[in-house]
Scaffold this active site. Structure first.
Site, PDB file in Angstrom:
ATOM      1  CD  GLU A  14      -2.930   1.068   2.345  1.00  0.00           C
ATOM      2  OE1 GLU A  14      -4.126   1.325   2.152  1.00  0.00           O
ATOM      3  OE2 GLU A  14      -2.476   0.774   3.450  1.00  0.00           O
ATOM      4  CG  MET A  64      -0.166  -3.715   4.671  1.00  0.00           C
ATOM      5  SD  MET A  64      -1.159  -2.271   4.213  1.00  0.00           S
ATOM      6  CE  MET A  64      -2.213  -2.981   2.952  1.00  0.00           C
ATOM      7  CG  ASN A  93      -0.283  -7.483   3.752  1.00  0.00           C
ATOM      8  OD1 ASN A  93      -0.311  -6.585   2.926  1.00  0.00           O
ATOM      9  ND2 ASN A  93       0.688  -7.596   4.644  1.00  0.00           N
ATOM     10  CG  HIS A  97      -6.733  -0.194  12.553  1.00  0.00           C
ATOM     11  ND1 HIS A  97      -7.178   1.106  12.596  1.00  0.00           N
ATOM     12  CD2 HIS A  97      -6.289  -0.368  11.277  1.00  0.00           C
ATOM     13  CE1 HIS A  97      -7.015   1.680  11.426  1.00  0.00           C
ATOM     14  NE2 HIS A  97      -6.472   0.797  10.598  1.00  0.00           N
ATOM     15  CD  GLU A  98      -3.674  -3.019  10.426  1.00  0.00           C
ATOM     16  OE1 GLU A  98      -3.908  -3.298   9.228  1.00  0.00           O
ATOM     17  OE2 GLU A  98      -3.479  -1.860  10.818  1.00  0.00           O
ATOM     18  CD  GLU A 143      -6.279   2.839   6.855  1.00  0.00           C
ATOM     19  OE1 GLU A 143      -6.334   2.396   8.020  1.00  0.00           O
ATOM     20  OE2 GLU A 143      -5.763   2.183   5.925  1.00  0.00           O
TER      21      GLU A 143
END
Length: 848
Positions: free
Chosen positions: A123, A264, A266, A296-297, A319
């Site tokens: 990203e 991140m 993924n 969050h992820e 986000e």
């Protein structure tokens, strides 16, 4: 290397991608790896387009069986494709470079054992650094990865790791195709990573394998069970709230070296900053931050991965949604029940700061190209957006909000969407028209301020109560706020005796410059009136004079953490805006922080205290006030409970501020383990912090740094040493750091960040004066020749922000005039840094 939205829109109208088959050979050495991509896609016959591929060299390009001349069609960034058929097969064979910038396929060598570790970070636009790809989020496809690597490595991607086929010292891993996804959430992590395994049962009855990974030299510090517990709590909460089972086959979480961000998302293979593996004692705030990041992820697996934005102008929604949901999950389904207090002190303060910069922008920003995206990972995109979502939930109701989200996932799974798609479902579930709300909150910039206007009679009975809303002239929009007003009084008896407790609350809509609150008329005026109680609204708040006096006298006496945090935030805003003297804020913090119970709030207060001392206290008082602050922090460390979180934070803050001979003596005693503070264990990471303090103060030097590095020859030690060397208070050391970062410019990303941090660490800012002209002479070339991560870190980190003077503003203005509008992203970063100096000048003037 840029891609415009217009180009992406045109390409999406021309082609539809079906699949990628990517074959990588990671056994070719330390500079490049071989990359072969076979992509199948559909197009209108006769059309032309391009595919993205940042390469070291291109060996062959074959389109529908026809060999194309690589030198004619490839420029190292794009490969031109002409005369497309209705169905197309493209094969690109190339060599791609390993990166040391945290972009593309990053390569790291562990100083402990010499082992090589790889991980991908794609990203925003960097999957093209690993394979040929149509690099834009709305061209989704399936991805099949075939990876050749040393046989003793572990290889992880989005699909479950298959049994490798071994051939001598190497092996090949043939992964199953992924579900349909955007290229930026594909992943490859490879190396002798070690892991801990577990599993959970999804809401649809599937067994979902779980894995937590780290380097061999860090595994002894990995607290995998805590991570698994949070993961299970997150799965349970999200599957219930979203009404959609976890969409992927497994869930791996990997802690990787030299990572640029916190994590991140993924798909099924989330990568995290390695600092989240705790080898030394850390504060509770850091542990909570890791928990929020994990949640969050995980939220992104649904919002971002299962359903993906069409273009990067909706990055904020990705986000903001994950930020909001992670805090909600933490507060409602984990032990972090005060998560909204942390959100208020950390995320919202970040949002307010960002929203007052000259570069502020609407939440729905205009993203014209990739350069626009890269500078938009900011406090508006994350924190303001999440704050506004929280207010929306308060307005429409959480039950109704989640019903709309469930319909959204059900309708758009595996597809691409725009903001309007979500709003349409929320309108249907809540029965509210969100068009005006969206226009005022998402399409305008700036933060409002709410103030109470209260009149009372001689008996202290309220005769009039109104909420006044204002906006700054540059961003004059007044917005509808769903907000609460709290009345607080000192309890006279019971378990909260002597505490400030809420005795009355009213919730209302504030939607103009003046909102009357008639239901409060006739009530006795309380000791303290708090607007935006419970922190539902996104707004700055000011206290009336009576409430401000009560807050100063009883700030530490609030029974609950959130209202106390809101008062802290109001005081910080006023000092930062130059409305109250900076020294008053310093005194307020020092008088009350010892009683603060929330670790994240203590962290934020100490950070803001350091900022106030460095930038906002007037010149004539700064040295004396800084030394007094250091003395008080050392005293607070001695008064704190032994081995407590607050004690650790006070010691760290004291070390960073120490500058007088007496203070440096105390740091030296702590460093040798004879600091006289019961409960302070000086572990390896704290040793580095104390050593850097002594280096900055001139008590230690290069030989001491090298001796400590010999004691701690790890990646963490190397980064700490890089920072300490750059902090040596000599012109020669500063010049050496400048040469390494700016001129040579070949440091890995993490080492560069450490060196920049050390360069800026000075007790005497005169050491930085010779670099002002050098900075403005260098940054245009830096921006033009280095990757975004490297160049943006240099531009922001080396800006002469500590030289708070009109001459710094003038030098900046001269540079901006010369720069013009050719490089808007660079211009934005410099403008933001300039604003910090202008704000500091205003605050210092108010502190005289």
């Amino acid at each position: 290397m840029n891609l415009t939205r217009a180009e992406a829109r045109e390409r999406a109208s021309l082609i539809a991608v079906d699949s990628y088959h990517v074959t990588l050979d990671l056994t070719r050495g330390k500079s490049v790896f071989s990359s072969t991509t076979v992509v199948k896609f559909r197009a209108t016959a006769g059309d032309s387009t391009f595919i993205d591929a940042i390469t070291d060299s291109v060996h062959s390009v074959t389109l529908n069986g026809v060999e194309l001349d690589p030198t004619a069609v490839s420029d190292g960034v794009r490969i031109q494709l002409a005369q497309l058929a209705e169905t197309n097969v493209l094969t690109v064979v190339s060599d791609a470079p390993y990166m040391n910038t945290g972009e593309g396929l990053h390569r790291f060598v562990d100083p402990v054992d010499g082992e090589v570790y790889l991980y991908s970070q794609f990203e925003v636009p960097d999957s093209r650094r690993m394979f040929a790809v149509f690099e834009q989020p709305d061209l989704k496809a399936t991805f099949t990865f075939n990876i050749t690597a040393p046989a003793y490595w572990d290889v992880i991607s989005n699909s479950p790791t298959p049994q490798p086929l071994t051939a001598g010292e190497n092996a090949t891993w043939n992964f199953e195709p992924t579900p349909v996804m955007s290229s930026y959430i594909t992943a490859l992590i490879a190396g002798p990573y070690q892991n801990v395994r577990s599993e959970l049962t999804s809401s649809d009855g599937r067994t979902v394998p779980l894995g937590v990974f780290a380097r061999k030299s860090l595994m002894q510090y990995l607290d995998a069970e805590n991570i698994f517990e949070l993961t299970r709590q997150g799965f349970e909460f999200y599957e219930q709230q979203f009404g959609t089972p976890y969409p992927f086959a497994k869930y791996d979480q990997l802690f990787v070296p030299e990572f640029n961000a916190g994590a991140m998302e993924n798909a099924g293979a989330v990568t995290f900053l390695e600092t989240y593996v705790f080898r030394s004692k850390v504060t509770d705030a850091v542990v909570e931050r890791r928990a929020i990041t994990i949640l969050h992820e995980l939220a992104h697996m649904w919002f971002g991965d299962l359903v993906t934005m069409r273009w990067w102008n909706d990055l904020w929604l990705n986000e903001s949604f994950a930020e909001f949901m992670s805090t909600l999950a933490a507060a409602e389904n984990t032990r972090y029940t005060n998560a909204w207090t942390t959100f208020s002190s950390m995320e919202k303060s970040w949002a307010y700061r960002q929203d007052q910069l000259p570069s502020t922008h609407p939440i729905v920003a205009e993203i014209n190209d990739l350069d626009d995206v890269l500078v938009n990972f900011d406090g508006i995109t994350y924190a303001k957006g999440a704050s506004v979502l929280r207010q929306l939930v308060a307005w429409v109701g959480q039950k109704e909000f989640m019903a709309g989200v469930r319909a959204y996932f059900d309708k758009h799974a595996w597809g691409n969407t725009e903001l309007a798609d979500l709003l349409r479902e929320l309108e249907a579930s809540s029965g509210r028209d969100l068009k005006n709300w969206s226009a005022l909150w998402l399409e305008t910039a700036g933060v409002n301020t709410l103030r109470p206007q209260i009149t009372v009679d001689n008996d202290g009975v309220i005769t009039g109560f109104a909420v006044l809303q204002s906006a700054v002239p540059d961003y004059p929009t007044l917005r509808p706020h769903r907000a609460a007003i709290g009345f607080y009084n000192l309890a006279q008896e019971g378990p909260d005796s002597g505490k400030l407790v809420r005795t009355h609350r009213v919730e209302l809509d504030v939607d103009s410059d003046r909102t009357e609150v008639p239901e409060l008329v006739g009530m006795a005026r309380p000791a303290l009136v708090l607007l935006n109680d419970d922190d539902l609204a996104y707004t700055k708040v000011r206290l009336d004079e009576t409430s401000l006096a009560a807050a100063k006298a009883h700030l530490k006496d609030f029974a609950d953490s959130l209202p106390r945090t809101l008062v802290w935030g109001s005081a910080w805003d006023a000092a930062r805006d130059g409305e109250t003297p900076a020294r008053e804020y310093v005194h307020l913090v020092l008088a009350n922080i010892g009683a603060e119970s929330d670790s994240s709030v203590v962290t934020v207060l100490l950070r803001q205290l350091a900022t106030t001392l460095a930038f906002y206290v007037a010149d004539d008082h700064r040295q004396a006030v800084t030394e007094q602050t250091g003395d008080i922090l050392f005293t607070l460390a001695g008064q704190a409970a032994p081995e407590s979180d607050s004690q650790l934070q006070f010691v760290k803050s004291f070390g960073s501020l120490a500058r007088s001979p007496k203070q440096l003596d105390a740091v030296a005693q702590l460093f040798t383990g004879d600091g006289g503070l019961v409960g302070v264990e000086v572990d390896q990471d704290l040793r580095w912090e104390l050593l850097t303090s002594l280096v900055t103060g001139g008590r230690k030097g290069a030989a001491d740094i090298e001796a400590e590095l010999a004691r701690d020859h790890t990646q963490t030690g190397e980064l700490a040493a890089a920072g300490a060397r750059a902090a040596i208070p000599t012109a020669e050391a500063k010049e050496a750091a400048w040469q390494a970062v700016v001129v040579a410019g070949d440091m890995p990303n993490a080492a560069q960040r450490s060196a920049i941090s050390g360069f800026a660490r000075v007790n005497d800012t005169k050491l930085l004066e010779p670099f002002v002209a050098k900075y403005f002479a260098a940054i245009r070339e830096v921006w033009a020749t280095k990757s975004h991560e490297i160049s943006s870190t240099i531009v922001t980190g080396l800006y002469p922000s500590q030289l708070v003077a009109q001459s710094t503003v003038d030098a900046t203005d001269a540079f901006l005039t010369e720069l013009g509008g050719d490089t808007p992203s660079l211009r934005r970063l410099v403008l933001e840094s300039r604003d910090g100096v202008v704000r500091a000048l205003k605050a210092r003037a108010a502190d005289k």
